[in-house]
Enzyme design. Structure first.
Site, PDB file in Angstrom:
ATOM      1  N   ASP A  40       0.823  -1.210   0.000  1.00 23.01           N
ATOM      2  CA  ASP A  40       0.000   0.000   0.000  1.00 23.01           C
ATOM      3  C   ASP A  40       0.853   1.255   0.000  1.00 23.01           C
ATOM      4  OD1 ASP A  40      -2.389  -1.266   0.043  1.00 23.01           O
ATOM      5  OD2 ASP A  40      -2.632  -1.175   2.225  1.00 23.01           O
ATOM      6  N   LYS A  62      -1.016   2.526  -6.437  1.00 25.65           N
ATOM      7  CA  LYS A  62      -0.851   3.313  -7.666  1.00 25.65           C
ATOM      8  C   LYS A  62      -0.566   2.352  -8.817  1.00 25.65           C
ATOM      9  CE  LYS A  62       2.979   5.424  -8.705  1.00 25.65           C
ATOM     10  NZ  LYS A  62       4.190   6.213  -8.459  1.00 25.65           N
ATOM     11  N   MET A 204      -7.746   8.331  10.184  1.00 23.23           N
ATOM     12  CA  MET A 204      -8.341   8.819   8.936  1.00 23.23           C
ATOM     13  C   MET A 204      -9.338   9.949   9.175  1.00 23.23           C
ATOM     14  SD  MET A 204      -9.020   5.226   6.960  1.00 23.23           S
ATOM     15  CE  MET A 204      -9.927   4.410   8.256  1.00 23.23           C
TER      16      MET A 204
HETATM   17  N1  SAH Z   1      -4.017  -0.516   9.431  1.00 21.84           N
HETATM   18  C1  SAH Z   1      -3.510   0.786   9.798  1.00 21.84           C
HETATM   19  C2  SAH Z   1      -4.553   1.882   9.663  1.00 21.84           C
HETATM   20  C3  SAH Z   1      -5.052   2.073   8.274  1.00 21.84           C
HETATM   21  S1  SAH Z   1      -6.140   3.431   8.127  1.00 21.84           S
HETATM   22  C4  SAH Z   1      -2.933   0.719  11.197  1.00 21.84           C
HETATM   23  O1  SAH Z   1      -3.126  -0.256  11.920  1.00 21.84           O
HETATM   24  O2  SAH Z   1      -2.205   1.653  11.559  1.00 21.84           O
HETATM   25  C5  SAH Z   1      -5.030   4.730   7.665  1.00 21.84           C
HETATM   26  C6  SAH Z   1      -4.924   5.729   8.781  1.00 21.84           C
HETATM   27  O3  SAH Z   1      -4.002   5.286   9.745  1.00 21.84           O
HETATM   28  C7  SAH Z   1      -4.380   7.074   8.343  1.00 21.84           C
HETATM   29  O4  SAH Z   1      -5.374   7.885   7.778  1.00 21.84           O
HETATM   30  C8  SAH Z   1      -3.879   7.629   9.642  1.00 21.84           C
HETATM   31  O5  SAH Z   1      -4.936   8.104  10.428  1.00 21.84           O
HETATM   32  C9  SAH Z   1      -3.355   6.393  10.325  1.00 21.84           C
HETATM   33  N2  SAH Z   1      -1.904   6.246  10.098  1.00 21.84           N
HETATM   34  C10 SAH Z   1      -1.267   5.231   9.511  1.00 21.84           C
HETATM   35  N3  SAH Z   1       0.058   5.424   9.527  1.00 21.84           N
HETATM   36  C11 SAH Z   1       0.273   6.590  10.158  1.00 21.84           C
HETATM   37  C12 SAH Z   1       1.427   7.334  10.511  1.00 21.84           C
HETATM   38  N4  SAH Z   1       2.654   6.889  10.205  1.00 21.84           N
HETATM   39  N5  SAH Z   1       1.269   8.488  11.168  1.00 21.84           N
HETATM   40  C13 SAH Z   1       0.039   8.945  11.491  1.00 21.84           C
HETATM   41  N6  SAH Z   1      -1.079   8.283  11.182  1.00 21.84           N
HETATM   42  C14 SAH Z   1      -0.980   7.126  10.536  1.00 21.84           C
END
Ligand code: SAH
Length: 568
Positions: A40, A62, A204
């Protein structure tokens, strides 16, 4: 390829939030041998650079159309890889944890429906790790006894609301409609959320946060509740922006908070003012490219990482299996044994000639992999090795041979090429194997020696052939300068703060490679020694050079540069 299934096996792997050090040991071991990696957008380049360099890398964030790939297409793609590649390891690499708003469940359901075997490798979720890197514990005695992870973003098509509750974590999904008005498309239970005493963590949610904050206040949550936005957490660009519930919306606009970011609300946020540890590391926020070969670079990578930098390893050489082994003899060798009987042994190899050898010696895992690849491609299998003795330079090569069902007879104690040569020399001198006459004559020794086959790479030195001049060497793989950089690496290099050069040839190779594409990249380089510096200057780099030609001195210089002002 590890599994012997009819289909490939799919691993749904959590990549963690960004810092490659947060990838699990299990995840790393699968990525190192993956045949395909479908990843991703949120997966960091540091994690991608840990993948098997020979894996097919598919950016499903992408695809060729440059449109975001629909979830249903990703599901189909995973099934397709598994069906088309029997025995393959297919890694589906997702940011954070695959089952925390990662849609991993949907992918798993599709795999089950298609009869494809799968495994889930949990990841470190951003919901907990990103606050931790900002010094904010999600729970804290006396402040928060629960935490709640909530999504603030609409789903693609599904209009059902689902709620999964557990003891301390509520996962709420958001109903989707076409409307852009969050009051229409967010179906969060604000009444209940406002009553929660625990920490609220929104993923998100940046685009809808103004609305979410206002609704929480309307439902009775204290407008002064501390809140933090943490952007690009655990990456070099991590940023924490503090606010309160009532100032959330305006702060996002003023500070231009952008995705990916999490929002964390509650008393624990205050602790971040005291506990923010990450941003205090000397190389925090720096992305450095290290150009040595992967095996050599891990030492410097580990040290720079421990100092807070994000390191993108970019080896400048790669190994490639030859289509067929090529024979190499010791240059001063007289014609005895196998070669005199079989002129076909010169140059390209016929596997039938394996019959001329009693001992096969492997000096690397690349050698093992390439040999078997060629053997299988020529229509043979391990039965042609029946009765032969097998030697390995060390434990890792020995372990790989075992994966092919081959146990080693000879492994030297010191795990060096020289040790292997001496061990085999001893075997020859004792004529342990293939004794044609009762007398241990020099002729029979020669014969034993000539029936040794060394399986090596084109750059292997002559240590073994010098100790065993009558042996035959087959070159089974070659080491070449890397011909091109994949797109993701080019993008990572483009965003790096500096390039670390440990040799002149690394500068030459890097300059050749990076000029192949158009991406601009940092012209700042850290060089080991004056020679490397001169080459880097010649190629137009600004240089900061270590005082001594050692890694210690180079690391020291990098820290000095970033901590004592960038012109130190
Ligand atoms: N499966 C992922 C979440 C996916 S949803 C997990 O467990 O972390 C995607 C959201 O995760 C983003 O919109 C953001 O809110 C958060 N996110 C993921 N990586 C991040 C990062 N490095 N810093 C801040 N927020 C992050």
């Amino acid at each position: 390829m590890e599994n012997s299934n009819h289909f490939g096996k799919v691993y749904l792997i959590g990549a963690g939030p960004g810092d490659p050090g947060l990838l699990t040991v299990r995840g790393k071991s699968i990525l190192e041998k993956a045949d395909v990696v479908a990843y991703d957008r949120l997966v960091s380049p540091g994690v991608l650079s840990l993948c098997n360099p020979k894996a097919k890398m598919v950016d499903v964030g992408k695809m060729p159309t440059h449109h975001k790939v629909k979830q249903s297409e990703i599901n189909k793609l995973l099934v397709k890889f598994a069906l088309e590649m029997p025995g393959a390891t297919v890694a589906r690499l997702k940011g954070g944890d695959p089952f925390v708003f990662g849609r991993g469940g949907e992918e798993a359901l599709e795999l089950v429906a298609a009869g494809v075997e799968f495994e889930v490798v949990p990841g470190v979720t951003s919901a907990i790790a990103v606050p931790a890197y900002a010094g904010i514990p999600v729970s804290h005695r006396g402040i928060a006894t629960s935490f709640h992870i909530i999504t603030g973003h609409e789903k693609e098509v599904d209009s059902r609301k689902s709620e999964v509750g557990s003891d301390s974590v509520i996962l709420s999904e958001v109903r989707s409609t076409k409307s852009k008005d969050p009051s229409q498309n967010l179906s969060l239970d604000f009444e209940n959320l406002a009553k929660c005493q625990g920490t609220l963590i929104f993923l998100m949610g940046i685009a809808n946060m103004d609305f979410i904050a206002r609704r929480l206040i309307e439902c009775g949550k204290d407008p002064k509740t501390p809140l933090a936005f943490i952007e690009k957490g655990t990456t070099p660009n991590q940023r924490t922006v503090m606010a309160t519930l009532e100032t959330a919306g305006e702060t996002i606009v003023r500070e231009n908070v952008t995705a990916p970011a999490i929002t964390i609300m509650g008393g624990v946020v205050e602790l971040g003012k005291t506990l923010a540890w990450k941003k205090n590391l000397p190389l925090s926020g720096k992305r450095l490219v290290v150009t040595r070969a992967a095996k050599q670079s891990s030492g410097i990578t580990a040290r720079l990482t421990a100092l807070g930098a994000e390191v993108i390893e970019t080896p400048m050489i790669e190994t490639r299996s030859l289509e067929k082994p090529q024979t190499v003899f010791h240059p001063e060798r007289s014609t005895v044994g196998a070669e005199s009987k079989d002129p076909g042994l010169q140059g390209s190899v016929d596997f039938k000639s394996l019959a001329n050898f009693d001992i096969l010696a492997f000096t690397s895992t690349n050698g093992v992999e390439s040999f078997f690849k060629q053997l299988f491609a020529a229509g043979y299998d391990v039965r042609v090795l029946a009765g032969k003795k097998i030697a390995s330079v060390g434990k890792i090569t020995e372990k790989m041979l075992l994966e092919y069902g081959i146990r080693c007879d000879y492994v030297p104690e010191g795990h060096t090429g020289e040790g292997l040569g001496l061990l085999l020399r001893d075997v020859v001198d004792k004529c342990e194997h293939v004794i044609l006459s009762e007398e241990r004559s020099s002729e029979s020794k020669d014969l034993v020696e000539s029936r040794i086959l060394l399986l090596q790479g084109n750059l292997a030195d002559d240590t073994l052939l010098k100790l065993l001049p009558k042996a035959t060497r087959w070159t089974v793989y070659e080491t070449l300068p890397v011909a091109e950089l994949p797109d993701w690496k080019r993008e990572a290099i483009a965003s790096a703060d500096a390039i670390v050069f440990a040799s002149s040839s690394a500068v030459e190779n890097f300059s050749r490679l990076s000029s192949v594409g158009q991406s601009p990249f940092s012209r700042l380089s850290f060089c080991i020694g004056r020679l490397t510096e001169a080459t880097a200057r010649k190629h137009g780099f600004e240089t900061v050079t270590s005082d001594e030609t050692t890694m210690d001195s180079l690391v020291k210089k990098i820290v000095e540069y970033y901590t004592m002002g960038e012109n130190a």
